[in-house]
Every structure is written in structure tokens, then in C-alpha cells.
Design an enzyme around this catalytic site. Structure first.
Site, PDB file in Angstrom:
ATOM      1  N   GLU A 134      -1.077  -8.900   4.886  1.00 55.50           N
ATOM      2  CA  GLU A 134      -0.955  -9.250   6.367  1.00 55.50           C
ATOM      3  C   GLU A 134      -2.214  -9.157   7.278  1.00 55.50           C
ATOM      4  OE1 GLU A 134      -0.750  -4.680   5.959  1.00 55.50           O
ATOM      5  OE2 GLU A 134      -0.215  -6.514   4.728  1.00 55.50           O
ATOM      6  N   HIS A 169      -3.530  -5.724   1.135  1.00 58.36           N
ATOM      7  CA  HIS A 169      -2.773  -6.160   2.332  1.00 58.36           C
ATOM      8  C   HIS A 169      -2.899  -7.574   2.750  1.00 58.36           C
ATOM      9  CE1 HIS A 169      -2.206  -1.805   4.160  1.00 58.36           C
ATOM     10  NE2 HIS A 169      -3.199  -1.463   3.177  1.00 58.36           N
ATOM     11  N   CYS A 200       0.797  -1.158   0.023  1.00 52.98           N
ATOM     12  CA  CYS A 200      -0.035   0.062   0.016  1.00 52.98           C
ATOM     13  C   CYS A 200       1.021   1.141  -0.020  1.00 52.98           C
ATOM     14  CB  CYS A 200      -0.938   0.076   1.132  1.00 52.98           C
ATOM     15  SG  CYS A 200      -2.381   1.196   1.128  1.00 52.98           S
TER      16      CYS A 200
END
Length: 230
Positions: free
Chosen positions: A205, A203, A86
Site C-alpha cells: 500500500e 507494505h 507487517c
């Protein structure tokens, strides 16, 4: 492996990344402050998401000049691994480690939701362990995620197999309707020609822990660990 997660003023996904790497993937992780000039011997540098320096001027434009970035650039040019998620992707394009730019979303709004992406190549450590037939559900959260490159650069990126991921629907179909931000060629992530620097807007994660009811993102980190050569 030893990972280093860079923390800029305004980072808000650094702890998410540290948690995933340390507690979910069982890796050694250190924080790298933006004013540091020592990478502490890490093998893999991660630039996390957030709003570095408040996204003033342009997203990533100021962070690119942080002292730590000079070391990150040297690390990448020596063949070391670097990944930007990002805002981290935006910083990589601003620093010249990745081609193209991330412009404001076509609808001029901040978008925060789950989307689907599919690998466009398996020729990187990030994608080698992923299926090109699977649509991975990964969250996005950005206002400037529309990938842009001039025609000749875009052709070079495509010809050199540098597109990592494309936005798609739940069945894996890449289409205009599945493109959340207007990115050229539905691009959600690219790598450099040397295949050691990776940038992506979604994302992973945030989709790696059982508590989040979505573990599609874990496969991205598993691929790195399985295919990396340190």
C-alpha cells in the site's frame, strides 16, 4: 468488493491502506474498530501495519485477543479473505490463522527501507496476476519481521506451496545478501493451506500511488480484484 480495514490502538498504516483501496483501486472500504464484533458484511478483511497495543509482550500478541479478531477468525474459517500486512502478519501468526512466527530482525534493529521481493507461487488471488520473473520494489518497516518455523512446519509450508514472496535483489535473485531480516528461506509472506489468508511483511500500500514514484505495489491489489470470486 467491500473491504474492511481493522483499526487497533497503535495502528499507523490503516489510513494508507484505506487510501489505496478507496482512492487508487476504487473499492468500497469501511473501518472496523478493534472493539467491534460486526464485520459489516465485508468480503475481505485487512489487518494493517503499525504497533498494535504498543507491541507489548510481542508484536501482535495482545491484538490477537481484541473482540474483532474473533469475528475475523470466524470469517477466515468460513473461507472469507483476510490479509495482514507487517503488524497484521504478526497478528495472524499469533491468532493461529497462519503458521510460524515473526521474530526480531537478525541485526536486532528496526529496518525501514525499500527491498525487492518476488512471488514464489501464482496459486493465490494475491499472486496470480504477478510475474514470477519480476522483482517488485516494496517498502519494509519492521523490527520483528524474521519469519521462523520449526523444520517440519517449514517443510510443510514449502511442500504445500504456501510461500507467497521471497526477498531478492533487483535482478530477482534470492540470496542471503538480499535477506534484510534473516527470515528462513528468505520468506517475506505466506498463506494458509486453504489459500484465503495472506500475510506479508512488506507494505504494497506504500507503493501504489504515482505521487510516491513507485507503483509496484498496485499490482498486488490488481491481482486480488482480478482473481477474487465473491
Amino acid at each position: 468488493m467491500k473491504f474492511g480495514v481493522v483499526v487497533f490502538p497503535g495502528s499507523n498504516c490503516d489510513e494508507d491502506m484505506i487510501y489505496t483501496l478507496r482512492h487508487v483501486m476504487g473499492q468500497k472500504v469501511v473501518k472496523l474498530w478493534h472493539k467491534d464484533t460486526d464485520l459489516q458484511g465485508v468480503d475481505f478483511v485487512v489487518l494493517p501495519g503499525g504497533f498494535s497495543y504498543g507491541d507489548y509482550l510481542r508484536a501482535g500478541a495482545i491484538a490477537r485477543f481484541s473482540p474483532i479478531m474473533q469475528e475475523v477468525i470466524r470469517h477466515a474459517k468460513r473461507g472469507g479473505y483476510v490479509m495482514g500486512i507487517c503488524n497484521g502478519f504478526q497478528i495472524l501468526t499469533e491468532s493461529g490463522l497462519l503458521e510460524g512466527a515473526l521474530l526480531r530482525n537478525l541485526n536486532q534493529r528496526y529496518i525501514c527501507k525499500n527491498v525487492y521481493i518476488k512471488p514464489a507461487t501464482q496459486n493465490t488471488i494475491l499472486t496470480a496476476g504477478l510475474s514470477q520473473k519480476k522483482a517488485y520494489k516494496i517498502p519494509i518497516a519492521h523490527g520483528e519481521g524474521r519469519f521462523y518455523a520449526p523444520k517440519d512446519m517449514l517443510k510443510s509450508i514449502r511442500d504445500n506451496d504456501q510461500i507467497l514472496f521471497q526477498y531478492c535483489d533487483a535482478q530477482g535473485k534470492v540470496s542471503e545478501e538480499a535477506n534484510p531480516n534473516g527470515s528462513m528461506l528468505n520468506i517475506a509472506g505466506i498463506c494458509n493451506k486453504e489459500r484465503n489468508v495472506f500475510g506479508m511483511m512488506p507494505h504494497p500500500e506504500r507503493a501504489a500511488d504515482e505521487l510516491l514514484k513507485n507503483t509496484d505495489g498496485r499490482a498486488f491489489f490488481e491481482s486480488i480484484l482480478e482473481h477474487v470470486a465473491v
